[in-house]
Design a protein around this motif. Structure first.
Motif, mmCIF file in Angstrom:
data_model
loop_
_atom_site.group_PDB
_atom_site.id
_atom_site.type_symbol
_atom_site.label_atom_id
_atom_site.label_comp_id
_atom_site.label_asym_id
_atom_site.label_seq_id
_atom_site.Cartn_x
_atom_site.Cartn_y
_atom_site.Cartn_z
ATOM 1 N N SER A 213 75.054 -40.017 33.072
ATOM 2 C CA SER A 213 73.699 -40.500 33.158
ATOM 3 C C SER A 213 72.669 -40.056 34.123
ATOM 4 O O SER A 213 73.193 -39.404 35.216
ATOM 5 N N ARG A 214 71.361 -39.620 34.088
ATOM 6 C CA ARG A 214 70.495 -39.294 35.020
ATOM 7 C C ARG A 214 70.074 -40.439 35.742
ATOM 8 O O ARG A 214 69.520 -40.263 36.999
ATOM 9 N N PHE A 215 70.446 -41.579 35.581
ATOM 10 C CA PHE A 215 70.125 -43.058 36.303
ATOM 11 C C PHE A 215 71.283 -43.571 36.842
ATOM 12 O O PHE A 215 72.466 -43.818 36.214
ATOM 13 N N MET A 216 71.203 -44.056 38.235
ATOM 14 C CA MET A 216 72.233 -45.225 38.835
ATOM 15 C C MET A 216 71.383 -46.062 39.116
ATOM 16 O O MET A 216 70.363 -46.157 39.615
ATOM 17 N N LEU A 217 71.915 -47.224 38.265
ATOM 18 C CA LEU A 217 71.176 -48.637 38.139
ATOM 19 C C LEU A 217 71.947 -49.543 38.841
ATOM 20 O O LEU A 217 73.303 -49.496 38.560
ATOM 21 N N ASN A 218 71.506 -50.592 39.245
ATOM 22 C CA ASN A 218 72.206 -51.773 39.825
ATOM 23 C C ASN A 218 71.910 -53.177 39.132
ATOM 24 O O ASN A 218 72.068 -54.145 40.074
ATOM 25 N N SER A 219 71.068 -53.017 38.194
ATOM 26 C CA SER A 219 70.661 -54.374 37.365
ATOM 27 C C SER A 219 70.934 -53.937 36.109
ATOM 28 O O SER A 219 70.627 -53.083 35.341
ATOM 29 N N MET A 220 71.510 -55.172 35.389
ATOM 30 C CA MET A 220 72.021 -55.029 34.064
ATOM 31 C C MET A 220 70.679 -55.165 33.167
ATOM 32 O O MET A 220 70.304 -54.554 32.006
ATOM 33 N N GLY A 230 64.470 -46.117 25.200
ATOM 34 C CA GLY A 230 64.762 -44.711 24.482
ATOM 35 C C GLY A 230 65.476 -43.850 25.472
ATOM 36 O O GLY A 230 65.679 -42.744 25.207
ATOM 37 N N MET A 231 65.846 -44.174 26.695
ATOM 38 C CA MET A 231 66.438 -43.278 27.514
ATOM 39 C C MET A 231 68.063 -43.175 27.713
ATOM 40 O O MET A 231 68.557 -42.551 28.303
ATOM 41 N N GLY A 232 68.679 -43.939 26.679
ATOM 42 C CA GLY A 232 70.271 -43.575 26.601
ATOM 43 C C GLY A 232 70.789 -44.821 25.677
ATOM 44 O O GLY A 232 70.120 -45.695 25.366
ATOM 45 N N VAL A 233 72.279 -44.637 25.684
ATOM 46 C CA VAL A 233 72.988 -45.572 25.118
ATOM 47 C C VAL A 233 73.534 -46.540 26.120
ATOM 48 O O VAL A 233 73.705 -46.096 27.376
ATOM 49 N N ALA A 234 73.731 -47.981 26.097
ATOM 50 C CA ALA A 234 74.106 -48.797 26.712
ATOM 51 C C ALA A 234 75.117 -49.753 26.450
ATOM 52 O O ALA A 234 75.141 -50.030 25.123
ATOM 53 N N ILE A 235 76.046 -50.126 27.125
ATOM 54 C CA ILE A 235 77.016 -51.475 26.689
ATOM 55 C C ILE A 235 76.401 -52.554 27.528
ATOM 56 O O ILE A 235 76.309 -52.521 28.899
ATOM 57 N N LEU A 236 76.046 -53.745 26.640
ATOM 58 C CA LEU A 236 75.367 -54.835 27.204
ATOM 59 C C LEU A 236 76.047 -56.028 26.494
ATOM 60 O O LEU A 236 76.725 -55.873 25.342
ATOM 61 N N PRO A 237 76.282 -56.975 27.235
ATOM 62 C CA PRO A 237 76.365 -58.464 26.508
ATOM 63 C C PRO A 237 75.550 -58.874 25.382
ATOM 64 O O PRO A 237 74.415 -58.611 25.655
ATOM 65 N N ALA A 238 76.221 -59.447 24.368
ATOM 66 C CA ALA A 238 75.358 -59.625 23.181
ATOM 67 C C ALA A 238 73.943 -60.411 23.583
ATOM 68 O O ALA A 238 72.992 -60.511 23.045
ATOM 69 N N GLY A 239 74.356 -61.501 24.449
ATOM 70 C CA GLY A 239 73.226 -62.432 24.772
ATOM 71 C C GLY A 239 71.943 -61.645 25.546
ATOM 72 O O GLY A 239 70.872 -61.999 25.369
ATOM 73 N N ILE A 240 72.483 -60.695 26.318
ATOM 74 C CA ILE A 240 71.380 -59.921 27.164
ATOM 75 C C ILE A 240 70.521 -58.992 26.201
ATOM 76 O O ILE A 240 69.211 -58.727 26.260
ATOM 77 N N ALA A 241 71.236 -58.557 25.100
ATOM 78 C CA ALA A 241 70.583 -57.627 24.187
ATOM 79 C C ALA A 241 69.611 -58.305 23.151
ATOM 80 O O ALA A 241 68.921 -57.787 22.371
#
Length: 293
Positions: A213-220, A230-241
């Protein structure tokens, strides 16, 4: 502690002025009661009762001891009654450390319902990605996602959140939709900090995928937001998405595959917790378990 218990036995004997009647009230054999009082007298070094076959009488020392013990036993009884009231209707300020994104999506509605059920509790809620010091800071409990790293804290499991793979329709239109896990290595993937290897599994197998990834993130929340932009693919809990999925900003990809589940824990410094904290933890465990996967 045994001596305190024996003080309570002594008070009951004096009130009844009879070992047999006192034993019936206490629900114990009179012989056991007699031995406990004798042991108490031996520990004190003074005779408290004159005993005959017909009756018992207080000695002078026994009269003084009874007056003191009676007050202590009564205070203890009142303390237990007050604690019982607190357990029935907990009160006071509940100080909780919360993870930001999880608390906004999952916990805020639950805390609101808990507050309605327990109107005598006030709340000091601190939403922050920082791992607070439960020993040195005035928090009753911390809610954390992921496996606990501090083995000195008491960790109570609350839930295990299933995760899925998401991307925006715009991203899929521009970059194409991955058809199998290995395809993700050729996509821009959004993840938390250094989680650059994804463990995916379906009903029969698991697959490790190295992602970048081009991004290093510390927040879900930031991961979700960047995915929706549209910046990429993510794995997320269903409730957050869920909200972005409902509004068409995200859609599930590789639907037969899931990411690793995320455990959620309540962390406390001690196992001895006031009723307000116990009720809060029990409430979250019950209601988080009922959340849709």
């Amino acid at each position: 502690m045994k001596q305190l218990n024996d003080m309570g036995l002594f008070v009951e004997v004096v009130k009844a002025m009879n070992f047999r009647r006192a034993a019936e009230v206490l629900g114990m054999p009179s012989s056991t009661l007699s031995r406990r009082i004798s042991a108490l007298e031996k520990a004190i070094g003074l005779r408290l009762l004159h005993r005959t076959t017909r009756k018992i009488e207080l000695t002078e020392a026994g009269q003084v001891y009874f007056e003191r013990c009676k007050r202590i036993v009564e205070e203890a009884r009142l303390a237990h009654e007050q604690l019982g009231d607190m357990l029935a209707q907990p009160s006071g300020v509940l100080r909780v450390s919360l993870p930001v994104d999880f608390s906004v999506t999952y916990l805020a509605p639950l805390i609101a319902e808990f507050a309605r059920q327990f109107p005598l509790i006030d709340f000091d809620l601190n939403a922050s990605p920082r791992n607070v010091d439960l020993v040195g800071e005035p928090f009753d409990v911390a809610i954390r996602m992921g496996e606990p790293v501090d083995s000195l804290l008491i960790a109570r499991p609350l839930a295990s959140l299933s995760t899925h793979i998401y991307a925006s329709p715009d991203y899929i239109e521009q970059k194409g939709e991955p058809k199998q896990p290995a395809d993700l290595s050729h996509h821009e993937c959004l993840y938390m900090l250094k989680a650059n290897t994804w463990l995916l599994h379906d009903d029969t197998q698991s697959h490790h995928v190295a992602v970048s990834s081009r991004f290093m993130l510390n927040s879900m929340g930031m991961v979700r937001r960047f995915a929706a932009l549209g910046m990429g693919v993510a794995i997320l809990p269903a409730g957050i998405a869920a909200d972005d999925v409902a509004h068409g900003l995200l859609q599930q990809v590789l639907p037969e595959w899931r990411g690793a589940s995320i455990p959620v824990y309540a962390l406390t410094e001690t196992r001895l917790l006031p009723a307000k904290v116990l009720r809060f933890i029990e409430f979250l465990r019950l209601h988080l378990a009922a959340q849709p996967a």
